[in-house]
Design an enzyme around this catalytic site. Structure first.
Site, PDB file in Angstrom:
ATOM      1  N   LYS A  72       0.869  -1.173   0.000  1.00 46.12           N
ATOM      2  CA  LYS A  72       0.000   0.000   0.000  1.00 46.12           C
ATOM      3  C   LYS A  72       0.905   1.221   0.000  1.00 46.12           C
ATOM      4  O   LYS A  72       1.768   1.351   0.878  1.00 46.12           O
ATOM      5  CB  LYS A  72      -0.866  -0.038   1.254  1.00 46.12           C
ATOM      6  CG  LYS A  72      -1.714   1.186   1.470  1.00 46.12           C
ATOM      7  CD  LYS A  72      -2.399   1.096   2.824  1.00 46.12           C
ATOM      8  CE  LYS A  72      -3.239   2.333   3.053  1.00 46.12           C
ATOM      9  NZ  LYS A  72      -3.490   2.599   4.456  1.00 46.12           N
TER      10      LYS A  72
HETATM   11  P1  FBP Z   1      -6.892   7.057   4.305  1.00 46.86           P
HETATM   12  O1  FBP Z   1      -7.529   6.549   3.034  1.00 46.86           O
HETATM   13  O2  FBP Z   1      -7.881   7.760   5.186  1.00 46.86           O
HETATM   14  O3  FBP Z   1      -5.676   7.879   3.998  1.00 46.86           O
HETATM   15  O4  FBP Z   1      -6.421   5.770   5.125  1.00 46.86           O
HETATM   16  C1  FBP Z   1      -5.212   5.175   4.844  1.00 46.86           C
HETATM   17  C2  FBP Z   1      -4.272   5.274   6.024  1.00 46.86           C
HETATM   18  O5  FBP Z   1      -2.994   4.772   5.687  1.00 46.86           O
HETATM   19  C3  FBP Z   1      -4.769   4.574   7.265  1.00 46.86           C
HETATM   20  O6  FBP Z   1      -4.564   3.201   7.177  1.00 46.86           O
HETATM   21  C4  FBP Z   1      -3.996   5.274   8.332  1.00 46.86           C
HETATM   22  O7  FBP Z   1      -4.594   5.267   9.581  1.00 46.86           O
HETATM   23  C5  FBP Z   1      -3.950   6.668   7.813  1.00 46.86           C
HETATM   24  O8  FBP Z   1      -4.100   6.607   6.418  1.00 46.86           O
HETATM   25  C6  FBP Z   1      -2.649   7.327   8.108  1.00 46.86           C
HETATM   26  O9  FBP Z   1      -2.791   8.676   7.884  1.00 46.86           O
HETATM   27  P2  FBP Z   1      -1.594   9.683   7.925  1.00 46.86           P
HETATM   28  O10 FBP Z   1      -1.287   9.920   6.483  1.00 46.86           O
HETATM   29  O11 FBP Z   1      -2.146  10.888   8.594  1.00 46.86           O
HETATM   30  O12 FBP Z   1      -0.474   9.051   8.672  1.00 46.86           O
END
Ligand code: FBP
Length: 271
Positions: A183
């Protein structure tokens, strides 16, 4: 072929049913706190029911959340249990580190189809995160569980974490560290994301959703671009649970990923 290799293959196919997947990420309660959730979604079961009923391919949850909400997702969608996390309550200089937030055995006990762990490539804590990643991967390998790596380049030397060369570096490091699914960040165009997918050398790449876009069509266009670039789908949280119609957003994203619809058609699910 060893039993665990079969197990990994079987579980991966439950997530990537037609080779692609839309995964709902819902681990934000720890990383960002409850402020991320609109009041109607403060009970996690409410939003999870909406996305599960919209036939999302998988949900990605921390172990305690998977436990709490099992009646909503069990036997309806694939489960990815994330076993690393951190809070934003930490001192700022320690936010480039995630900690152990559960064990592969917890994921197995919960009936998971995969485990997930973050690596902040380039962080001052890269060494600790790699130790964590390899202990997760070693246990997951034993149980035949695929490992999703949130391959996030972040750290003092990284000026722009969306830069294609930086994202490619993270993806290269992810495949060399044995990730089964990756991811990572969208690099802003189909052409640059094609380069990212090439670096993954056949390991499935999923786009990380990012902050909710003001215009949902813009997010759907990004989804279209990454799928055309060869990504196998998306892992999305905020662009779904902060939208007034989360089920419609899941259906719209699914229609692009699985049916190849154009964003302008897909947006009709939320209009
Ligand atoms: P989103 O689609 O909301 O970005 O979620 C993906 C993610 O990687 C989550 O798994 C994780 O909690 C969050 O984004 C991390 O966000 P940040 O970029 O603020 O660290």
């Amino acid at each position: 072929m060893a039993y665990n290799a079969i197990g990994k293959r079987v579980r991966l196919s439950r997530i990537l049913r037609d080779g692609k997947a839309v995964v709902f990420a819902f681990d934000h309660g720890v990383e960002h706190g409850p402020k991320d959730f609109p009041p109607e979604h403060i009970d996690p079961r409410v939003i999870l029911k909406k996305v599960v009923d919209a036939s999302v391919d998988a949900v990605m949850l921390l172990p305690g959340m998977a436990y709490l909400t099992h009646e909503v997702w069990a036997n309806k969608t694939a489960l990815i249990v994330k076993v690393t996390s951190k809070t934003n309550l930490r001192p700022e200089d320690q936010r480039m580190l995630q900690s152990v937030f559960g064990y592969v055995e917890d994921a197995v006990a919960l009936g998971a189809d995969a485990v997930a762990a973050t690596v902040y490539w380039g962080s001052q804590y890269e060494d600790a995160m790699l130790n964590m990643w390899f202990s997760v991967r070693e246990a997951a390998e034993r149980y035949g569980l695929p490992c999703l790596q949130l391959a996030y380049p972040r750290g003092p030397a990284i000026k722009n974490m969306y830069d294609v060369e930086i994202v490619k570096y993270g993806v290269r490091a992810a495949i060399e560290s044995g990730a089964d699914l990756i991811k990572t960040y969208y690099t802003g165009s189909k052409e640059t994301f094609e380069e990212v997918v090439k670096v993954a050398a056949g390991i499935p790449v999923l786009m990380s959703g990012g902050p909710a876009r003001e215009k949902p069509i813009e997010f759907l266009k990004d989804v279209k671009n990454v799928v055309e670039a060869g990504a196998r789908g998306v892992v999305v949280g905020r662009n779904v649970f902060q939208h007034k119609n989360p089920a419609g957003m899941i259906k719209a994203i699914m229609s692009i990923v699985h049916e190849g619809k154009e964003p302008e058609e897909a947006i009709k699910y939320v209009e």
